[in-house]
Design a protein around this motif. Sequence first.
Motif, PDB file in Angstrom:
ATOM      1  N   THR A 542       0.857  -1.180   0.000  1.00 11.66           N
ATOM      2  CA  THR A 542       0.000   0.000   0.000  1.00 11.66           C
ATOM      3  C   THR A 542       0.899   1.238   0.000  1.00 11.66           C
ATOM      4  OG1 THR A 542      -0.003   0.212   2.397  1.00 11.66           O
ATOM      5  CG2 THR A 542      -1.686  -1.220   1.428  1.00 11.66           C
ATOM      6  N   GLN A 544       1.518   2.967   2.372  1.00  6.74           N
ATOM      7  CA  GLN A 544       2.323   2.951   3.594  1.00  6.74           C
ATOM      8  C   GLN A 544       3.687   2.294   3.370  1.00  6.74           C
ATOM      9  OE1 GLN A 544      -1.017   2.357   3.723  1.00  6.74           O
ATOM     10  NE2 GLN A 544      -1.630   4.095   4.976  1.00  6.74           N
ATOM     11  N   GLU A 550      11.203   6.281   9.737  1.00  8.33           N
ATOM     12  CA  GLU A 550      10.874   7.301  10.731  1.00  8.33           C
ATOM     13  C   GLU A 550      12.102   8.080  11.217  1.00  8.33           C
ATOM     14  OE1 GLU A 550       7.690   6.785  14.120  1.00  8.33           O
ATOM     15  OE2 GLU A 550       9.598   6.073  14.887  1.00  8.33           O
TER      16      GLU A 550
ATOM     17  N   GLU B  45       1.789   4.532  11.262  1.00 10.47           N
ATOM     18  CA  GLU B  45       3.028   4.292  10.507  1.00 10.47           C
ATOM     19  C   GLU B  45       4.283   4.362  11.383  1.00 10.47           C
ATOM     20  OE1 GLU B  45       3.447   6.514   6.871  1.00 10.47           O
ATOM     21  OE2 GLU B  45       1.356   6.270   6.327  1.00 10.47           O
ATOM     22  N   CYS B  46       4.114   4.593  12.682  1.00  9.73           N
ATOM     23  CA  CYS B  46       5.308   4.776  13.522  1.00  9.73           C
ATOM     24  C   CYS B  46       6.059   3.465  13.726  1.00  9.73           C
ATOM     25  CB  CYS B  46       4.918   5.368  14.888  1.00  9.73           C
ATOM     26  SG  CYS B  46       4.243   4.178  16.052  1.00  9.73           S
ATOM     27  N   HIS B  47       7.326   3.582  14.084  1.00  5.92           N
ATOM     28  CA  HIS B  47       8.133   2.411  14.439  1.00  5.92           C
ATOM     29  C   HIS B  47       7.676   1.937  15.814  1.00  5.92           C
ATOM     30  CE1 HIS B  47      11.423  -0.249  15.309  1.00  5.92           C
ATOM     31  NE2 HIS B  47      12.081   0.074  14.217  1.00  5.92           N
ATOM     32  N   LEU B  49       9.012   0.348  18.140  1.00  6.02           N
ATOM     33  CA  LEU B  49       9.969   0.512  19.235  1.00  6.02           C
ATOM     34  C   LEU B  49      10.585   1.915  19.246  1.00  6.02           C
ATOM     35  CD1 LEU B  49      11.696  -2.992  19.063  1.00  6.02           C
ATOM     36  CD2 LEU B  49       9.698  -2.285  20.374  1.00  6.02           C
ATOM     37  N   GLY B  50      10.066   2.800  18.406  1.00  2.96           N
ATOM     38  CA  GLY B  50      10.569   4.168  18.336  1.00  2.96           C
ATOM     39  C   GLY B  50       9.829   5.092  19.283  1.00  2.96           C
ATOM     40  N   PRO B  51      10.113   6.373  19.198  1.00  2.22           N
ATOM     41  CA  PRO B  51       9.593   7.338  20.182  1.00  2.22           C
ATOM     42  C   PRO B  51       8.083   7.561  20.116  1.00  2.22           C
ATOM     43  CG  PRO B  51      10.772   8.476  18.409  1.00  2.22           C
ATOM     44  CD  PRO B  51      11.024   7.015  18.217  1.00  2.22           C
ATOM     45  N   ASN B  52       7.450   7.201  19.019  1.00  7.45           N
ATOM     46  CA  ASN B  52       6.046   7.598  18.836  1.00  7.45           C
ATOM     47  C   ASN B  52       5.011   6.531  19.178  1.00  7.45           C
ATOM     48  OD1 ASN B  52       6.825  10.206  17.920  1.00  7.45           O
ATOM     49  ND2 ASN B  52       7.392   9.292  15.963  1.00  7.45           N
ATOM     50  N   SER B 164      14.949  -6.252  23.059  1.00  7.86           N
ATOM     51  CA  SER B 164      14.005  -5.884  21.991  1.00  7.86           C
ATOM     52  C   SER B 164      13.406  -7.085  21.265  1.00  7.86           C
ATOM     53  CB  SER B 164      14.677  -4.987  20.927  1.00  7.86           C
ATOM     54  OG  SER B 164      15.237  -3.862  21.521  1.00  7.86           O
ATOM     55  N   PHE B 166      10.984  -9.648  19.749  1.00  9.42           N
ATOM     56  CA  PHE B 166       9.586  -9.574  19.312  1.00  9.42           C
ATOM     57  C   PHE B 166       8.735 -10.653  19.973  1.00  9.42           C
ATOM     58  CE2 PHE B 166      10.702  -7.657  14.875  1.00  9.42           C
ATOM     59  CZ  PHE B 166      11.291  -6.583  15.510  1.00  9.42           C
ATOM     60  N   ALA B 538      -4.502   1.631   8.158  1.00  7.19           N
ATOM     61  CA  ALA B 538      -3.651   2.827   8.089  1.00  7.19           C
ATOM     62  C   ALA B 538      -2.184   2.484   8.338  1.00  7.19           C
ATOM     63  CB  ALA B 538      -4.126   3.874   9.088  1.00  7.19           C
ATOM     64  N   ALA B 539      -1.943   1.323   8.938  1.00 10.92           N
ATOM     65  CA  ALA B 539      -0.564   0.864   9.127  1.00 10.92           C
ATOM     66  C   ALA B 539      -0.066   0.112   7.898  1.00 10.92           C
ATOM     67  CB  ALA B 539      -0.473  -0.034  10.358  1.00 10.92           C
ATOM     68  N   GLY B 540      -0.943  -0.077   6.909  1.00 13.39           N
ATOM     69  CA  GLY B 540      -0.520  -0.727   5.659  1.00 13.39           C
ATOM     70  C   GLY B 540      -1.015  -2.152   5.466  1.00 13.39           C
ATOM     71  N   PHE B 541      -1.935  -2.609   6.331  1.00  8.19           N
ATOM     72  CA  PHE B 541      -2.459  -3.965   6.164  1.00  8.19           C
ATOM     73  C   PHE B 541      -3.516  -4.005   5.065  1.00  8.19           C
ATOM     74  CE2 PHE B 541      -1.249  -6.654   9.959  1.00  8.19           C
ATOM     75  CZ  PHE B 541      -0.273  -5.813  10.413  1.00  8.19           C
TER      76      PHE B 541
END
Lengths: 577, 577
Positions: A542, A544, A550, B45-47, B49-52, B164, B166, B538-541
């Motif tokens: 998509t 995305q 990021e 769309e954020c990572h 494990l990232g800040p968002n 980290s 998964f 919205a995450a691309g699925f």
Amino acid sequence: MTNEKILRVDMDSGDVVFEDIPQEYEHFAGRAFTSNVISDEVDPECHPLGPNNKLVFSSGIITGTSAPSSGRLSVGSKSPLTGGIKESNVGTDFSQALKKLQIRGIIVEGQSDEYKLLKIDKDGVELVPAEEWSGIGLYEAFDQLRDEFGDVSISGVGIAAEMSGFNSGIAFNDPEGLSSRYAGRGGLGAVMASRGLKYIVVDDNDAPGVEIKDRELFKKGRKKVVDGLQEHDVTKTDGALSNYGTSVLINIVNEVGALPHYNFSKGQSEEAEKVSGERKVEEIEKRGGENPHTCSPGCIIQCSEVWTKEDGSDPVGALEYESVWALGPNCGIFDLDVVGELNRKCNDLGMDTIETGATIAVAMEGELLEFGDGEAALELLEEVRENTPRSKLILNGAKFAGDALGVNRVPVVKNQAMPAYDPRAVKGIGITYATSTMGADHTAGYSICQEVLGVGGKRDPLEINGKPELSREMQATTAAIDSVGHCLFSAFALLDIEEALEGVVEEVNGVLDTDMTIDDVVEYGQDILKTEREFNKAAGFTKQDDRIPEFMREEKLPPHNVAFEVSNEQLDSVFEK
Amino acid sequence: MTNEKILRVDMDSGDVVFEDIPQEYEHFAGRAFTSNVISDEVDPECHPLGPNNKLVFSSGIITGTSAPSSGRLSVGSKSPLTGGIKESNVGTDFSQALKKLQIRGIIVEGQSDEYKLLKIDKDGVELVPAEEWSGIGLYEAFDQLRDEFGDVSISGVGIAAEMSGFNSGIAFNDPEGLSSRYAGRGGLGAVMASRGLKYIVVDDNDAPGVEIKDRELFKKGRKKVVDGLQEHDVTKTDGALSNYGTSVLINIVNEVGALPHYNFSKGQSEEAEKVSGERKVEEIEKRGGENPHTCSPGCIIQCSEVWTKEDGSDPVGALEYESVWALGPNCGIFDLDVVGELNRKCNDLGMDTIETGATIAVAMEGELLEFGDGEAALELLEEVRENTPRSKLILNGAKFAGDALGVNRVPVVKNQAMPAYDPRAVKGIGITYATSTMGADHTAGYSICQEVLGVGGKRDPLEINGKPELSREMQATTAAIDSVGHCLFSAFALLDIEEALEGVVEEVNGVLDTDMTIDDVVEYGQDILKTEREFNKAAGFTKQDDRIPEFMREEKLPPHNVAFEVSNEQLDSVFEK
């Protein structure tokens, strides 16, 4: 009608058959051929390394003729790295040999439990056992194959592919027979190995040669292209590429602050010069390697070379800009001898230098080894041969290594590592990375021409305006060039010299007996992109997936201290025009 | 209006603030709360494990009251394993302690460079340093935390999360204080660790207790639920779950040919009985562990137990069906003592037993170790503590291990490993695996009730017809139950006993002062799924993510010798009704 055929190889049954070219494939060669076969014959949802994927080889339309700088081959598949369609492009006489044998393309399907070698010559085709050439380095294997099969063109996959590595490429011989030419990107080596196909050898002795429908027109076009290439500063004899090879770009890109260092942490350093094209050439002159040099017969750009150790031993083949950067500055390594050894190991193990360099840099950030420690990097690559757990952390690309080591700063799009231009400092190439069907790929729409080199009109690399349009145009023309069979570097001349561009169209019309215009050729490229995007959509991609990571939006790149501020809407506008 | 508050924790600044519950969140608790916060506040769309990204905790609507079997907590985030929204659900008194303190939910955002502990009691909240309890096993850490903070409820993440991984989960205490209760799935441990949050301790001494708006209605409902649970054969005192724990299912599912063995290679064996619930209980009686036992106060189903070594040492906590299967038959291991040790290591390192068992089985198929070699599996897990390269191959789940080792037979959906029911032999649960917002997850729509246990009407497990509808209904009601706060096992009674179902609605109406009907509760669940699916989109699925792996379509599962023949159209019909 054409004399050319499609060679279909069924690895399940061992059957090899020649098929007529279907009407709708009449004008498809190179990337147009590979992408259409993948689109028509492969289930987009299939496992890339499972039974339902296919691997396709096809030389360009004019490849094998006397057209200059046209020894190009496309390899296509569903990529295990990106999960989408893949065309990986390589310059090698293998492409010319196939075409002279009037083979438009090879489609490999099914899976053999044992490694096979596909042997092709004027008398026919056969699959023979190839286990004896597995588990060994490709430099040695290519030597052995020439001992066995004579002066053949060779394609093969190495140990990294045997281990299903997503950064395994497909190797091809250079003019010295070294395993140094690569359809490197997207893990196609693993696809080939998973088919059970280890090597292809092609003997074009007494081959009938390429059919050219209108020889006069072809010759007329060819002359215009030769003239254009010899006139342009970048491509001419004694020009930048011929004199210094592709790594002439090290100093240039460093100068504009876009040469990624230390896993994309800064765009410039004083040390970069130590691995520049200029330094490389100085050394080659001392050592007695070859420069300038071609990747395949008939190239007048001659951007290649043969790099060796200081004593002239262990010839690598070319040290390309992307390889030098990936294994050099991006890993904090500024020693050409170390870079050369790393490059030779990649070529020997069958690994994509870009993905591997990016992966090692991520591993350095994840403290598996230290930035700048070339010896540790060499050891790590050597472990691939021994199949150690540590080596498995770097066999599947930068994203995989980042996940393994808890590193979020991973420079990938669609899982494929970015090449040697930081998108924060050169916005147009960033837009190409994000939106290409291929994942991050500079060759998919090389706006560096305009943004850095001032070819085809000068653009400010930091400016965003107009760049989606530039990327869109470059992606379409690139898809066309990847099908025509001219080296992408011809574009330097084609963008600046209108007559050379006309010449290309005449070459194509001469070979195919068509009456395409320049606009038709651009449309031909657009059609390829459309086919590829539809495949990717059906594979689950998509918008995305058309995104820059990021961290590049959050973290500013020195020396310009800019982030990648291109909006999602601007990215989406590339293909939603 | 409610007295309950939202606790927002900013790990960047260290600020902790109580916020009023917004009007639109008035009736959201549990999964409804966590999924709505993630949807409203996290960029899809954020990572992960990232800040968002953010991490959200919320107990169910009736949790903390005297409603039976209701000590449930939802933990929500964007999952690093699936890349989509995640709600992971756990039974623990931690859920009740939060609710008694009138905390509807905790929202953790930002990232601290140093590990912190969040301390909550009736007097307030503070973040304190927690480095001293990092790098150690969770059984020991939980002991130390009780030494430090007294008789508190604890949540924490282990070494796997620090790395980290998964497949790292979030641990919670059981009634003995063991780190054996898990919000296990989707790598939420890594999300918590990447925020810099290592532990939460909650002291509910002198807590005001849960606000119940209509006590009479609540009590009326509660009685109906208690009666229902005690009437139903599966949930009653001295019923199947109470007598044998959840691993009563080993023999049952083996009998129907759906118990995956040797990385989903067959569905039945004679050895499976050796790790059955019946055998477990025999051993516990000999060894003096506890059975039956609750996961949290007030449960009348009591499906838990305390498993120990033969000499009564090294208490594990419960040996759940999914854990026993994943670490047992799926790895070719049929020894309860080995399974118990593996389970204890998972609990100690902070690893999801399902994902970890599936990963080890894939690693066995990839020849990193041998099927059935329990000692090797124990050593491999022990290496996680030492941070070896080998251990990194198994920290990111089954798909990652498959990629590392060249294994294509990887039983995942949306990257998350399948639980203990082979979808080829039980079609409805396969449809749930494929279409759930969570990745492969039996708890997302547990059609095993109907297809295997004959609860809520008996369905043929091999039949496809009607199963998309069954999965759709079960997914919606499950989302509601995950928000109400009753244990999913209540559903056995609720599906068969109409009055118990009415009772649940009365409990909810009593607590919230609402007048929901049964239909309203189902709609409440549907709304949650809609929110989750929109986030994932919205995450691309896409629908291509709602698929069972290729090998399960190609390879037939003994003993029934059936593939997963549910069509893509049937899968897509679940949410495109």
